[in-house]
Design a protein around this motif. Structure first.
Motif, PDB file in Angstrom:
ATOM      1  N   GLU A 173      -6.653   6.756   0.944  1.00 17.47           N
ATOM      2  CA  GLU A 173      -5.741   6.695   2.100  1.00 17.47           C
ATOM      3  C   GLU A 173      -6.436   6.089   3.310  1.00 17.47           C
ATOM      4  OE1 GLU A 173      -4.448  10.703   2.603  1.00 17.47           O
ATOM      5  OE2 GLU A 173      -2.821  10.541   1.134  1.00 17.47           O
ATOM      6  N   ASP A 174      -7.696   6.471   3.553  1.00 22.18           N
ATOM      7  CA  ASP A 174      -8.439   5.907   4.673  1.00 22.18           C
ATOM      8  C   ASP A 174      -8.654   4.405   4.484  1.00 22.18           C
ATOM      9  OD1 ASP A 174      -8.629   8.148   6.186  1.00 22.18           O
ATOM     10  OD2 ASP A 174     -10.662   8.684   5.578  1.00 22.18           O
TER      11      ASP A 174
ATOM     12  N   GLU B 100      -6.745   2.378   2.801  1.00 27.01           N
ATOM     13  CA  GLU B 100      -5.469   1.689   2.972  1.00 27.01           C
ATOM     14  C   GLU B 100      -5.121   1.523   4.444  1.00 27.01           C
ATOM     15  OE1 GLU B 100      -2.675   4.019   0.803  1.00 27.01           O
ATOM     16  OE2 GLU B 100      -3.297   3.288  -1.152  1.00 27.01           O
ATOM     17  N   LYS B 101      -5.519   2.473   5.260  1.00 28.07           N
ATOM     18  CA  LYS B 101      -5.216   2.411   6.697  1.00 28.07           C
ATOM     19  C   LYS B 101      -6.155   1.473   7.454  1.00 28.07           C
ATOM     20  CE  LYS B 101      -3.466   7.156   6.794  1.00 28.07           C
ATOM     21  NZ  LYS B 101      -3.721   8.543   7.273  1.00 28.07           N
TER      22      LYS B 101
ATOM     23  N   VAL C 264      -9.305   2.141   8.072  1.00 27.03           N
ATOM     24  CA  VAL C 264     -10.303   2.894   8.834  1.00 27.03           C
ATOM     25  C   VAL C 264     -11.714   2.435   8.487  1.00 27.03           C
ATOM     26  CG1 VAL C 264     -11.252   5.187   9.262  1.00 27.03           C
ATOM     27  CG2 VAL C 264      -8.785   4.880   9.057  1.00 27.03           C
TER      28      VAL C 264
END
Length: 242
Positions: A71-72, A74-75, A77
């Motif tokens: 998730e990180d 994909e964002k 970050v």
């Protein structure tokens, strides 16, 4: 990086649902549903069940490491970490250090719930602490597998799906909930070599007897092999994204 992960946990308390609700629910549900059928009563079943639930809870908890990593990524970050003066393994290892708290909560709540409903570990405080430590070390080691999955898959849902496909068969096709002697021969042969069975047996020996058996050694050896293989793989795969 570990401090960053801890702040995320503090600001998103729902991340603790799987390590607080699941141990309570599974311990009570399995104890009262299967206790009479398997051991003739809940109290007799608890020494078998509680170490199994500890293993199951910690293993399913470590799955979230790879999901959150993906998730990180994909964002975007992790794109911000490219210019920072840190080791390339830090963005991967930092959240895993923070996750040790989640493993501790999961294992501790499972034992506490067991004590409330009648479980009395004969290994004493030291035996229980040893069982919790063994489960935490195993969960942290296996989290490297899911960290690697997080760096090679295309979405967080893919990580979660693959992780569940791996963990659930290994957990339920083990000695966590039923005696191996009650299983068909072909299935018993698999259960005996299942790494989760070694973890469960080692946890039971520590919590119920207060002794360190051979299963503890096999579990720690497996943990060492997993870290030695998947930590470098995770770092290598992560660097390819930079």
């Amino acid at each position: 990086m570990a401090r960053r992960a801890l702040k995320k946990m503090r600001r998103n308390p729902e991340q603790f649902f799987d390590v607080t609700v699941q141990p309570l629910l599974f311990t009570a549900m399995f104890a009262y549903i299967f206790g009479g059928a398997i051991a003739g009563g809940v109290k007799n079943y608890l020494p078998v069940l509680i170490p199994g639930i500890v293993a199951q809870t910690v293993l399913t908890t470590c799955m979230a490491t790879g999901v959150q990593l993906r998730e990180d990524m994909e964002k975007g970050v992790f794109d911000r970490f490219k210019s920072l003066p840190m080791a390339r393994i830090a963005p991967l290892a930092g959240p895993m250090v923070a996750d040790l708290i989640r493993y501790l909560i999961a294992a501790g709540l499972t034992f506490l719930t067991g004590v409330v409903i009648g479980y009395r570990p004969h290994g004493g405080v030291l035996g229980v602490l040893g069982a919790v430590l063994l489960a935490i070390v195993t969960g942290w080691s296996l989290a490297w597998i899911f960290t690697w999955l997080g760096t090679i898959t295309k979405s967080a849902k893919s990580v979660q799906g693959i992780s569940m496909m791996i963990l659930f068969p290994l957990t339920f096709l083990s000695n966590a909930f039923v005696p191996v002697s009650t299983l068909p021969g072909w299935l018993a042969a698999f259960v005996k070599v299942n790494p989760v069975s070694h973890l469960v047996s080692g946890t039971r020996t520590l919590a119920n007897q207060g002794s360190v058996g051979a299963e503890v050694g096999w579990t720690l050896l497996a943990c060492l092999v997993v870290v030695a293989v998947f930590a470098p793989l995770s770092t290598l795969s992560y660097r390819r994204h930079l």
